[in-house]
Design an enzyme around this catalytic site. Structure first.
Site, mmCIF file in Angstrom:
data_model
loop_
_atom_site.group_PDB
_atom_site.id
_atom_site.type_symbol
_atom_site.label_atom_id
_atom_site.label_comp_id
_atom_site.label_asym_id
_atom_site.label_seq_id
_atom_site.Cartn_x
_atom_site.Cartn_y
_atom_site.Cartn_z
ATOM 1 N N GLY A 11 0.830 -1.209 0.000
ATOM 2 C CA GLY A 11 0.000 0.000 0.000
ATOM 3 C C GLY A 11 0.859 1.251 0.000
ATOM 4 N N ARG A 15 -1.801 8.794 3.156
ATOM 5 C CA ARG A 15 -2.180 9.683 4.260
ATOM 6 C C ARG A 15 -1.039 9.983 5.229
ATOM 7 N NH1 ARG A 15 -7.308 6.564 6.240
ATOM 8 N NH2 ARG A 15 -6.452 4.955 4.866
ATOM 9 N N GLN A 73 4.792 -6.173 -5.844
ATOM 10 C CA GLN A 73 3.431 -6.082 -6.375
ATOM 11 C C GLN A 73 3.378 -4.731 -7.094
ATOM 12 O OE1 GLN A 73 0.185 -5.293 -3.675
ATOM 13 N NE2 GLN A 73 -1.318 -6.348 -4.960
ATOM 14 N N LYS A 348 35.542 11.260 23.981
ATOM 15 C CA LYS A 348 35.384 10.545 22.712
ATOM 16 C C LYS A 348 36.592 9.650 22.545
ATOM 17 C CE LYS A 348 37.298 11.076 19.169
ATOM 18 N NZ LYS A 348 38.071 11.326 17.941
ATOM 19 N N SER A 402 44.345 23.147 35.893
ATOM 20 C CA SER A 402 43.216 23.684 35.146
ATOM 21 C C SER A 402 43.658 24.414 33.887
ATOM 22 C CB SER A 402 42.445 24.673 36.026
ATOM 23 O OG SER A 402 41.931 23.981 37.138
#
Ligand code: UD1
Ligand code: CA
Length: 453
Positions: A11, A15, A73, A348, A402
């Protein structure tokens, strides 16, 4: 008994108003038709024939199964015509289960029940009673025996009062199916070859036709538009949440939890609101997941705490680790036992050794950090020179002051210290202190500039 499956998915799905074939729209993160394929595979289907019509290239790129057979089909001439496309691949001896590709919530136990019914008769139908059966094929019974399915458009007023409807799912032998399909005509209100006409043929041959029912009607609900898609998504999420809670997981609000994949869980897990789980995720015992976290293809070991607003993807969080709030573990992030990443830390392809900490504002990319090392706020591993990625290795018990930049490839030895604000471009030996920043110079009584008139 061996059985194969025919899934009707040709189908157009007009819609949905989408360039994506309808059955590729996802429910619970999985394309609808893939979900059905997974279900029949766990049921032990021999072959799965997928009848498709539109978007073949997109379908073939997105759907996978070892025993999948693609049946085109080209023209949608009805559900009977759709099943006919699979006929050349069906054996007389096997049973054939026909399913619709846009009813993704069908459960294995329901299909199992349908199969059990088929084992006792010639044609097994999955039916359900609906308060509003409008548009559906009606199950016609005489003295309780099923004698036909009548499509809504072809039904008499009396037949339209029947609440028991055809779900489109049925099972019969390959030999019967082939014989009946050969006799279909399209002389009906829609000018289509109806699969449902085989029921009257079976009845007239004196075949035994019996029905099974799903646990709940959502299992057989089809999707034609995005409203229905959203409804089924909610139904699935509720089903999954119920299963998790039954398995010992606390969901602080089950209506605000989304599982789009698979989740394996231990005991005493507490998940706060708006957590999204995608792909394959495993969570151990006694783990807390804060609000608004996204977990994608990751494992989280016992006693870990994931604070709010953290994103963990293709990563491993070890035992008793603490992550977040606002942490991001990207692919290849690995945290060993008792390690900690705090707010605005991104990892990462990086390994944090046992007990190592990066508590604030840090990027660790292509990095290896030894046990109990302390990575100060604002530390960046400069892994990319614009062309190549390089690795940073930090030893056990190292202390990175830091706001340091570690320009890879570079290493910092065991027990070494890097002074705050350093830009480290060459190796630091074990236990050494590296300071690489402009030296402080004080100018006494310095006059500030004054505004020019
Ligand atoms: C069909 C049934 C109806 C049942 C309903 C349940 C028939 C004639 N009617 O009606 O009894 O109550 O499903 O939802 O079978 N499809 C194809 N090729 C086609 C036509 C359809 O592959 O040529 C597929 C569709 O993609 C869909 C399924 O078959 O997955 C059902 O088709 P649809 O048009 O929705 O059937 P209905 O007319 O609703
Ligand atoms: Ca139709």
């Amino acid at each position: 008994m061996a059985f194969s499956v025919v899934i009707l998915a040709a189908g157009k799905g007009t819609r949905m108003k989408s360039s994506l074939p309808k059955v590729l729209h996802k429910v619970g993160g999985v394309p609808m038709v893939q979900r059905i394929i997974n279900t029949v595979q766990s049921l032990g289907a021999e072959n799965i024939h997928l009848v498709y019509g539109h978007g073949g290239d997109q379908l073939k790129a997105s759907i996978a199964a070892d025993n999948l057979n693609w049946c085109l089909q080209a023209e949608q001439l009805g559900t009977g015509h759709a099943v006919q496309q699979a006929v050349p691949h069906i054996n007389d001896q096997e049973d054939v289960l026909v399913l619709v590709g846009d009813a993704p919530l069908i459960q294995e136990q329901t299909l199992s029940a349908l199969k059990a019914v088929k084992a006792q008769c010639d044609l097994a139908l999955l039916t359900v009673e609906l308060d509003d059966p409008t548009g559906m094929g009606r199950i016609v019974r005489e003295n309780d025996n099923i004698t036909a399915i009548v499509e809504h458009k072809d039904a008499t007023d009396a037949q339209r009062d029947i609440k028991e409807i055809n779900t489109g799912m049925m099972m019969m032998s390959g030999a019967d199916l082939k014989r009946w399909l050969g006799d279909l005509s399209n002389d009906n209100a829609q000018g289509e070859y109806y699969l449902t006409d085989v029921i009257a043929m079976a009845a007239s041959e004196g075949k035994r036709i019996q029905s099974a029912q799903p646990e709940s009607a959502v299992e057989v609900e089809g999707v034609n538009n995005r409203l229905q898609l959203a409804n089924l998504e909610r139904a699935l999420q509720q089903r999954q949440a119920n299963a998790l809670m039954t398995n010992g997981v606390t969901l602080l609000d089950p209506s605000r939890f989304d599982l789009r994949g698979t989740l394996e869980t231990g005991n005493d897990i507490v998940i706060d609101v708006n957590v999204i789980v995608e792909g394959d995720v495993t969570i151990g015992n006694n783990v807390t997941i804060g609000a608004n976290c996204i977990l994608r293809n990751c494992t989280i070991a016992d006693n870990a705490v994931i604070e709010a607003n953290s994103i963990i993807e293709d990563a491993q969080v070890g035992e008793a680790c603490v992550v977040g709030p606002y942490a991001r573990l990207r692919p290849g992030a690995v945290m060993h036992k008792n390690a900690k990443v705090g707010n605005f830390v991104e990892m990462k392809k990086a390994v944090l050794g046992e007990g190592a900490k990066a508590n604030h504002l840090t990027y660790l990319g292509d990095a290896q950090v030894g046990a109990n090392a302390n990575i100060g706020a604002g530390t960046i591993t400069c892994n990319y020179d614009g062309v190549n990625k390089s690795k940073t290795v930090i030893g056990e018990n190292a202390f990175i002051g830091s706001n340091s930049s570690l320009v890879a490839p570079v290493s910092v030895g065991d027990g070494a210290t890097v002074g705050a604000g350093s830009v480290i471009t060459s190796a630091v030996e074990d236990n050494a202190l590296a300071v690489a920043r402009g030296k402080q110079r004080n100018i006494a009584n310095w006059p500030r500039p004054t505004k020019k008139s």
